[in-house]
Write a protein that holds these residues in place. Structure first.
Motif, PDB file in Angstrom:
ATOM      1  N   ALA A 153      30.903  88.216  40.978  1.00 50.71           N
ATOM      2  CA  ALA A 153      31.769  87.898  40.347  1.00 50.71           C
ATOM      3  C   ALA A 153      32.352  87.070  39.231  1.00 50.71           C
ATOM      4  CB  ALA A 153      33.163  87.950  41.673  1.00 50.71           C
ATOM      5  N   PHE A 154      32.876  87.178  38.883  1.00 49.01           N
ATOM      6  CA  PHE A 154      33.638  86.241  37.475  1.00 49.01           C
ATOM      7  C   PHE A 154      35.118  85.803  38.161  1.00 49.01           C
ATOM      8  CE2 PHE A 154      31.419  89.806  34.810  1.00 49.01           C
ATOM      9  CZ  PHE A 154      31.191  89.297  33.367  1.00 49.01           C
ATOM     10  N   ASP A 155      35.122  86.395  39.455  1.00 48.84           N
ATOM     11  CA  ASP A 155      36.251  85.469  40.205  1.00 48.84           C
ATOM     12  C   ASP A 155      35.668  84.378  41.346  1.00 48.84           C
ATOM     13  OD1 ASP A 155      38.155  84.566  41.514  1.00 48.84           O
ATOM     14  OD2 ASP A 155      39.840  86.229  41.799  1.00 48.84           O
ATOM     15  N   TRP A 156      35.402  83.318  40.581  1.00 50.40           N
ATOM     16  CA  TRP A 156      34.438  82.735  41.363  1.00 50.40           C
ATOM     17  C   TRP A 156      35.183  82.584  42.597  1.00 50.40           C
ATOM     18  CZ3 TRP A 156      31.999  77.838  38.246  1.00 50.40           C
ATOM     19  CH2 TRP A 156      31.524  78.524  37.156  1.00 50.40           C
ATOM     20  N   SER A 157      36.449  82.699  43.278  1.00 46.05           N
ATOM     21  CA  SER A 157      37.408  82.299  44.522  1.00 46.05           C
ATOM     22  C   SER A 157      36.501  83.192  45.440  1.00 46.05           C
ATOM     23  CB  SER A 157      38.737  81.820  44.406  1.00 46.05           C
ATOM     24  OG  SER A 157      39.097  83.790  44.212  1.00 46.05           O
ATOM     25  N   VAL A 158      35.964  84.240  45.457  1.00 48.61           N
ATOM     26  CA  VAL A 158      35.913  85.613  45.743  1.00 48.61           C
ATOM     27  C   VAL A 158      34.641  85.120  46.419  1.00 48.61           C
ATOM     28  CG1 VAL A 158      34.605  88.365  45.774  1.00 48.61           C
ATOM     29  CG2 VAL A 158      36.614  87.570  44.529  1.00 48.61           C
ATOM     30  N   LEU A 159      33.347  84.207  45.431  1.00 51.31           N
ATOM     31  CA  LEU A 159      32.236  83.782  46.319  1.00 51.31           C
ATOM     32  C   LEU A 159      33.210  82.631  46.988  1.00 51.31           C
ATOM     33  CD1 LEU A 159      30.372  83.757  42.656  1.00 51.31           C
ATOM     34  CD2 LEU A 159      30.726  85.836  44.526  1.00 51.31           C
ATOM     35  N   ARG A 160      33.589  82.175  46.657  1.00 52.05           N
ATOM     36  CA  ARG A 160      34.141  80.724  47.584  1.00 52.05           C
ATOM     37  C   ARG A 160      34.323  81.306  49.257  1.00 52.05           C
ATOM     38  NH1 ARG A 160      38.758  78.949  48.491  1.00 52.05           N
ATOM     39  NH2 ARG A 160      39.628  79.884  46.830  1.00 52.05           N
ATOM     40  N   ASP A 161      35.058  82.046  49.170  1.00 55.61           N
ATOM     41  CA  ASP A 161      35.653  83.327  50.237  1.00 55.61           C
ATOM     42  C   ASP A 161      34.345  83.801  50.635  1.00 55.61           C
ATOM     43  OD1 ASP A 161      37.370  84.488  52.344  1.00 55.61           O
ATOM     44  OD2 ASP A 161      37.904  86.026  51.263  1.00 55.61           O
ATOM     45  N   LEU A 162      33.537  84.597  50.635  1.00 56.46           N
ATOM     46  CA  LEU A 162      32.169  85.097  51.238  1.00 56.46           C
ATOM     47  C   LEU A 162      31.503  83.624  51.262  1.00 56.46           C
ATOM     48  CD1 LEU A 162      30.861  87.412  51.526  1.00 56.46           C
ATOM     49  CD2 LEU A 162      29.445  86.704  48.687  1.00 56.46           C
ATOM     50  N   ALA A 163      31.493  82.797  51.557  1.00 59.44           N
ATOM     51  CA  ALA A 163      30.428  81.542  51.712  1.00 59.44           C
ATOM     52  C   ALA A 163      31.120  81.476  53.370  1.00 59.44           C
ATOM     53  CB  ALA A 163      30.520  80.547  50.733  1.00 59.44           C
ATOM     54  N   THR A 164      32.457  80.995  53.301  1.00 60.16           N
ATOM     55  CA  THR A 164      32.678  81.271  54.344  1.00 60.16           C
ATOM     56  C   THR A 164      32.312  82.870  55.770  1.00 60.16           C
ATOM     57  OG1 THR A 164      34.977  82.522  54.096  1.00 60.16           O
ATOM     58  CG2 THR A 164      34.608  79.454  53.753  1.00 60.16           C
ATOM     59  N   LYS A 165      32.664  84.044  55.457  1.00 57.92           N
ATOM     60  CA  LYS A 165      32.691  85.124  55.619  1.00 57.92           C
ATOM     61  C   LYS A 165      31.423  85.382  56.477  1.00 57.92           C
ATOM     62  CE  LYS A 165      37.105  86.261  54.517  1.00 57.92           C
ATOM     63  NZ  LYS A 165      38.085  86.964  53.607  1.00 57.92           N
ATOM     64  N   ALA A 166      30.329  85.070  55.610  1.00 54.56           N
ATOM     65  CA  ALA A 166      28.894  85.784  55.142  1.00 54.56           C
ATOM     66  C   ALA A 166      27.672  84.976  54.517  1.00 54.56           C
ATOM     67  CB  ALA A 166      29.173  87.463  54.088  1.00 54.56           C
ATOM     68  N   PRO A 167      27.498  83.745  54.446  1.00 54.29           N
ATOM     69  CA  PRO A 167      26.768  83.112  54.372  1.00 54.29           C
ATOM     70  C   PRO A 167      25.202  83.598  54.120  1.00 54.29           C
ATOM     71  CG  PRO A 167      27.369  82.529  56.130  1.00 54.29           C
ATOM     72  CD  PRO A 167      28.067  83.795  56.064  1.00 54.29           C
ATOM     73  N   GLU A 168      24.869  84.537  54.529  1.00 50.57           N
ATOM     74  CA  GLU A 168      23.825  84.713  54.771  1.00 50.57           C
ATOM     75  C   GLU A 168      23.782  85.944  53.526  1.00 50.57           C
ATOM     76  OE1 GLU A 168      25.921  88.076  57.026  1.00 50.57           O
ATOM     77  OE2 GLU A 168      26.279  85.752  56.844  1.00 50.57           O
ATOM     78  N   LEU A 169      24.630  86.522  52.932  1.00 57.00           N
ATOM     79  CA  LEU A 169      24.777  87.751  52.196  1.00 57.00           C
ATOM     80  C   LEU A 169      24.243  87.323  50.543  1.00 57.00           C
ATOM     81  CD1 LEU A 169      27.516  90.188  52.132  1.00 57.00           C
ATOM     82  CD2 LEU A 169      26.133  89.763  50.369  1.00 57.00           C
ATOM     83  N   GLU A 170      23.433  87.813  49.788  1.00 54.45           N
ATOM     84  CA  GLU A 170      22.841  87.100  48.414  1.00 54.45           C
ATOM     85  C   GLU A 170      24.133  87.241  47.412  1.00 54.45           C
ATOM     86  OE1 GLU A 170      19.518  88.896  46.484  1.00 54.45           O
ATOM     87  OE2 GLU A 170      18.948  89.182  48.469  1.00 54.45           O
ATOM     88  N   THR A 171      24.593  85.908  46.845  1.00 50.36           N
ATOM     89  CA  THR A 171      25.401  85.846  45.274  1.00 50.36           C
ATOM     90  C   THR A 171      24.862  86.126  44.244  1.00 50.36           C
ATOM     91  OG1 THR A 171      26.102  84.049  46.266  1.00 50.36           O
ATOM     92  CG2 THR A 171      26.968  84.941  47.574  1.00 50.36           C
ATOM     93  N   ALA A 172      26.150  86.232  42.852  1.00 48.65           N
ATOM     94  CA  ALA A 172      26.008  85.574  41.929  1.00 48.65           C
ATOM     95  C   ALA A 172      27.120  85.315  41.107  1.00 48.65           C
ATOM     96  CB  ALA A 172      24.942  86.468  41.150  1.00 48.65           C
ATOM     97  N   HIS A 173      27.386  84.080  40.372  1.00 46.79           N
ATOM     98  CA  HIS A 173      27.636  84.143  39.318  1.00 46.79           C
ATOM     99  C   HIS A 173      28.064  84.591  38.192  1.00 46.79           C
ATOM    100  CE1 HIS A 173      28.763  80.817  42.526  1.00 46.79           C
ATOM    101  NE2 HIS A 173      29.465  80.391  42.645  1.00 46.79           N
ATOM    102  N   LEU A 174      28.835  85.476  38.030  1.00 44.70           N
ATOM    103  CA  LEU A 174      28.905  85.998  36.415  1.00 44.70           C
ATOM    104  C   LEU A 174      30.376  85.203  35.711  1.00 44.70           C
ATOM    105  CD1 LEU A 174      29.706  89.471  37.845  1.00 44.70           C
ATOM    106  CD2 LEU A 174      27.959  88.725  36.490  1.00 44.70           C
ATOM    107  N   THR A 175      29.194  84.848  34.427  1.00 43.39           N
ATOM    108  CA  THR A 175      30.574  84.003  33.726  1.00 43.39           C
ATOM    109  C   THR A 175      30.384  85.043  32.537  1.00 43.39           C
ATOM    110  OG1 THR A 175      27.587  83.534  32.371  1.00 43.39           O
ATOM    111  CG2 THR A 175      28.592  81.899  34.229  1.00 43.39           C
ATOM    112  N   VAL A 176      31.573  84.424  31.962  1.00 42.80           N
ATOM    113  CA  VAL A 176      32.523  84.642  30.816  1.00 42.80           C
ATOM    114  C   VAL A 176      31.850  85.490  29.564  1.00 42.80           C
ATOM    115  CG1 VAL A 176      34.684  84.881  29.396  1.00 42.80           C
ATOM    116  CG2 VAL A 176      34.701  84.885  31.884  1.00 42.80           C
ATOM    117  N   PRO A 177      31.285  85.487  29.113  1.00 42.30           N
ATOM    118  CA  PRO A 177      30.793  85.443  27.416  1.00 42.30           C
ATOM    119  C   PRO A 177      30.937  84.070  26.590  1.00 42.30           C
ATOM    120  CG  PRO A 177      30.571  88.283  28.421  1.00 42.30           C
ATOM    121  CD  PRO A 177      31.406  87.207  28.894  1.00 42.30           C
ATOM    122  N   ASP A 178      30.489  83.392  26.126  1.00 38.30           N
ATOM    123  CA  ASP A 178      30.609  82.479  25.091  1.00 38.30           C
ATOM    124  C   ASP A 178      31.558  82.939  24.063  1.00 38.30           C
ATOM    125  OD1 ASP A 178      29.301  80.496  26.687  1.00 38.30           O
ATOM    126  OD2 ASP A 178      27.396  80.017  25.165  1.00 38.30           O
TER     127      ASP A 178
END
Length: 295
Positions: A172-197
């Motif tokens: 996700a580009f929207d990192w709030s999604v990944l914060r929410d996921l960390a509480t609901k399914a911390p075992e699930l793999e994630t990646a932080h997408l970044t907006v291109p420079d």
């Protein structure tokens, strides 16, 4: 040095219609380790695969006629109504048609749900393929996208029902999604997408000067380092566009304990260069799937 995972971006959008069942079938026969899709939530709670927040006009027909402008927002439309749009043929003269001049049109290609794509991916031969799921939300007041919590919950529901959670990665580009996921399914793999420079100047910043995408972990707070911001946010993987990759940034990521997964990869030469840098995953458009591919 191990080879990176090769992930077909948007069901191999360089070869087949993006985020499509036809593309998934093509990926099943391609030498890839997994498939990436973009997902949204319909008005009646279905997870569907599509790139834009609205029906894209450049490859969409309704009752046989190409759209003159973008169709309805996915979040405001039921699945049945979205399934009325045929998405398989480029609109003549559109930028999409110019980008893929050799791609044949397909009639009767409709927006797939996440369960439909998982059912198709289940039939791929060999070891089970990975599924990278990009949660498509827009934190600019969520005026066009679905609510991020509701969309993530629906994705987790569908992955669990198909017993695909262990073989999936949420990006996700929207990192709030990944914060929410960390509480609901911390075992699930994630990646932080970044907006291109190159696109950062277009980002509408918050009143405090932070980017709305980074969930309070703006690089400004970490000496300008997006990688340190990802680490502080609890991230495990940095996922930049290929245009943002340098050997120095890959080295910094490794020093911080972050994996690197690059998107926007298109050619065998790019695959070779990034493989030599030691990145862990490449999201590739196709038809090149390895450093030895003939595009």
């Amino acid at each position: 040095m191990s080879s990176p995972q090769i992930i077909a971006g948007a069901c191999g959008y360089g070869v087949w219609p993006a985020n499509s069942i036809e593309g998934m079938w093509g990926c099943n026969a391609a030498p890839v380790d997994g498939v990436e899709i973009d997902v949204h939530l319909t008005a009646d709670g279905h997870v569907v695969a599509h790139h834009d927040y609205a029906i894209a006009a450049d490859h969409s027909r309704l009752n046989g006629a190409f759209l003159e402008a973008s169709g309805p927002l996915l979040r405001e439309t039921t699945l049945a109504d979205l399934k009325a749009y045929d998405l398989g043929r480029p609109k003549p003269g559109s930028s999409y048609a110019r980008r893929y001049p050799d791609r044949p049109g397909v009639d009767g290609l409709f927006m797939p749900t996440l369960p439909e794509l998982l059912a198709a991916l289940e039939l791929a031969p060999g070891p089970r393929r990975k599924l990278f799921v990009e949660i498509k939300t827009d934190p600019d007041e969520y005026r066009e996208s679905a609510d991020p919590v509701a969309l993530l919950d629906a994705v987790l529901r569908d992955l669990a029902a198909a017993e695909w959670t262990a073989d999936s990665k949420i990006i996700a580009f929207d990192w709030s999604v990944l914060r929410d996921l960390a509480t609901k399914a911390p075992e699930l793999e994630t990646a932080h997408l970044t907006v291109p420079d190159a696109m950062k100047p277009k980002v509408k910043l918050l009143a405090n000067g932070d980017s709305p995408w980074v969930d309070g972990c703006d690089a400004r707070q970490f000496g300008g380092s997006e990688l340190r911001a990802i680490q502080a946010h609890g991230g495990r993987e940095w996922s930049p566009h290929i245009s943002d990759i340098t050997p120095e940034r890959v080295e910094e990521a490794k020093a911080l304990g972050l994996a690197v997964g690059v998107w926007g990869v298109a050619t065998a030469a790019e695959i070779a260069t990034l493989s030599d840098l030691g990145v862990e995953a490449l999201t590739v458009s196709g038809p090149a799937w390895s450093r030895a591919s003939q595009a």
